[in-house]
Motif scaffolding. Structure first.
Motif, PDB file in Angstrom:
ATOM      1  N   GLU A  55       0.479 -15.803 -12.005  1.00 19.51           N
ATOM      2  CA  GLU A  55       0.369 -15.929 -10.552  1.00 19.51           C
ATOM      3  C   GLU A  55       0.708 -14.612  -9.861  1.00 19.51           C
ATOM      4  O   GLU A  55      -0.005 -14.191  -8.941  1.00 19.51           O
ATOM      5  CB  GLU A  55       1.278 -17.050 -10.035  1.00 19.51           C
ATOM      6  N   ASN A  56       1.816 -13.943 -10.296  1.00 21.58           N
ATOM      7  CA  ASN A  56       2.156 -12.636  -9.714  1.00 21.58           C
ATOM      8  C   ASN A  56       0.974 -11.688  -9.847  1.00 21.58           C
ATOM      9  O   ASN A  56       0.579 -11.017  -8.880  1.00 21.58           O
ATOM     10  CB  ASN A  56       3.348 -11.984 -10.428  1.00 21.58           C
ATOM     11  N   ALA A  57       0.428 -11.619 -11.048  1.00 25.74           N
ATOM     12  CA  ALA A  57      -0.675 -10.697 -11.328  1.00 25.74           C
ATOM     13  C   ALA A  57      -1.886 -11.018 -10.462  1.00 25.74           C
ATOM     14  O   ALA A  57      -2.454 -10.133  -9.805  1.00 25.74           O
ATOM     15  CB  ALA A  57      -1.048 -10.766 -12.808  1.00 25.74           C
ATOM     16  N   ALA A  58      -2.285 -12.284 -10.432  1.00 26.26           N
ATOM     17  CA  ALA A  58      -3.474 -12.681  -9.680  1.00 26.26           C
ATOM     18  C   ALA A  58      -3.302 -12.451  -8.182  1.00 26.26           C
ATOM     19  O   ALA A  58      -4.221 -12.006  -7.498  1.00 26.26           O
ATOM     20  CB  ALA A  58      -3.796 -14.147  -9.953  1.00 26.26           C
ATOM     21  N   HIS A  59      -2.117 -12.743  -7.675  1.00 29.62           N
ATOM     22  CA  HIS A  59      -1.876 -12.588  -6.240  1.00 29.62           C
ATOM     23  C   HIS A  59      -1.894 -11.125  -5.815  1.00 29.62           C
ATOM     24  O   HIS A  59      -2.461 -10.786  -4.762  1.00 29.62           O
ATOM     25  CB  HIS A  59      -0.566 -13.251  -5.845  1.00 29.62           C
ATOM     26  N   VAL A  60      -1.290 -10.255  -6.620  1.00 29.36           N
ATOM     27  CA  VAL A  60      -1.308  -8.823  -6.291  1.00 29.36           C
ATOM     28  C   VAL A  60      -2.730  -8.284  -6.405  1.00 29.36           C
ATOM     29  O   VAL A  60      -3.178  -7.509  -5.543  1.00 29.36           O
ATOM     30  CB  VAL A  60      -0.311  -8.044  -7.176  1.00 29.36           C
ATOM     31  N   LEU A  61      -3.453  -8.692  -7.432  1.00 31.06           N
ATOM     32  CA  LEU A  61      -4.854  -8.270  -7.557  1.00 31.06           C
ATOM     33  C   LEU A  61      -5.666  -8.723  -6.343  1.00 31.06           C
ATOM     34  O   LEU A  61      -6.464  -7.963  -5.796  1.00 31.06           O
ATOM     35  CB  LEU A  61      -5.471  -8.823  -8.843  1.00 31.06           C
ATOM     36  N   PHE A  62      -5.452  -9.958  -5.916  1.00 32.92           N
ATOM     37  CA  PHE A  62      -6.183 -10.481  -4.760  1.00 32.92           C
ATOM     38  C   PHE A  62      -5.836  -9.688  -3.507  1.00 32.92           C
ATOM     39  O   PHE A  62      -6.717  -9.326  -2.727  1.00 32.92           O
ATOM     40  CB  PHE A  62      -5.851 -11.972  -4.559  1.00 32.92           C
ATOM     41  N   GLN A  63      -4.562  -9.412  -3.318  1.00 29.93           N
ATOM     42  CA  GLN A  63      -4.099  -8.645  -2.149  1.00 29.93           C
ATOM     43  C   GLN A  63      -4.783  -7.280  -2.083  1.00 29.93           C
ATOM     44  O   GLN A  63      -5.122  -6.805  -1.011  1.00 29.93           O
ATOM     45  CB  GLN A  63      -2.573  -8.467  -2.218  1.00 29.93           C
TER      46      GLN A  63
END
Length: 155
Positions: free
Chosen positions: A11-19
């Motif tokens: 989730e951390n990874a996906a959220h930062v990538l999305f941001q």
């Protein structure tokens, strides 16, 4: 200075990538506001956020490290990579031991002051400072002013 493993969840990874518009998936409202806050935080506040949210900090550091970090973050998001990085390092494959040993040998202590010079979409220079613990604050400020003058004169 101790080193610890920091977990970057999928989730951390996906959220930062999305941001950063690099893939991933959208975070919750809180997560989106947290990452928005992080982008406008000064160094001191970003360090406080990193202590409170080490997984996010490590993920942000990977994105800022360039394409290899982004690819690793994508692999973490899709579950195909180890989720742990040492000390939240921006580039876990970089050996910082010589740098740390030199600091310890010289008796210097890292400062919270960091100078970032930004390029088009990311920092192009990051200068971390370390000072002798007995160096007076006035001398540290003098160093900072001299460095600022060198930069203003166009290195």
């Amino acid at each position: 200075m101790t080193s610890q493993n920091v977990e970057i969840t999928a989730e951390n990874a996906a959220h930062v990538l999305f941001q950063e518009r690099l893939g991933g998936w959208p975070p919750s409202t809180f997560g989106a506001k947290l990452l928005d806050l992080w982008t406008s935080a000064d160094t001191t506040n970003a360090e406080q956020l990193a202590r409170a949210f080490p997984g996010h900090a490590a993920a942000i550091a990977l994105v800022k490290s360039g394409q290899p970090g982004i690819e690793r973050l994508r692999a973490i998001a899709d579950g195909s990579s180890d989720r742990f990085v040492t000390g939240g390092s921006a580039a876990p494959s970089v050996d910082l031991s010589e740098w740390a040993n030199n600091l310890a040998t010289d008796g210097l202590e890292p400062s919270a002051n960091v100078l970032n010079i930004d390029g088009d979409d990311k920092p192009i220079v990051r200068l971390h400072m370390a000072f002798d613990p007995d160096m007076p604050e006035r001398a540290r400020q003098g160093f900072g002013l001299a460095l600022a003058q060198v930069m203003a004169d166009g290195i």
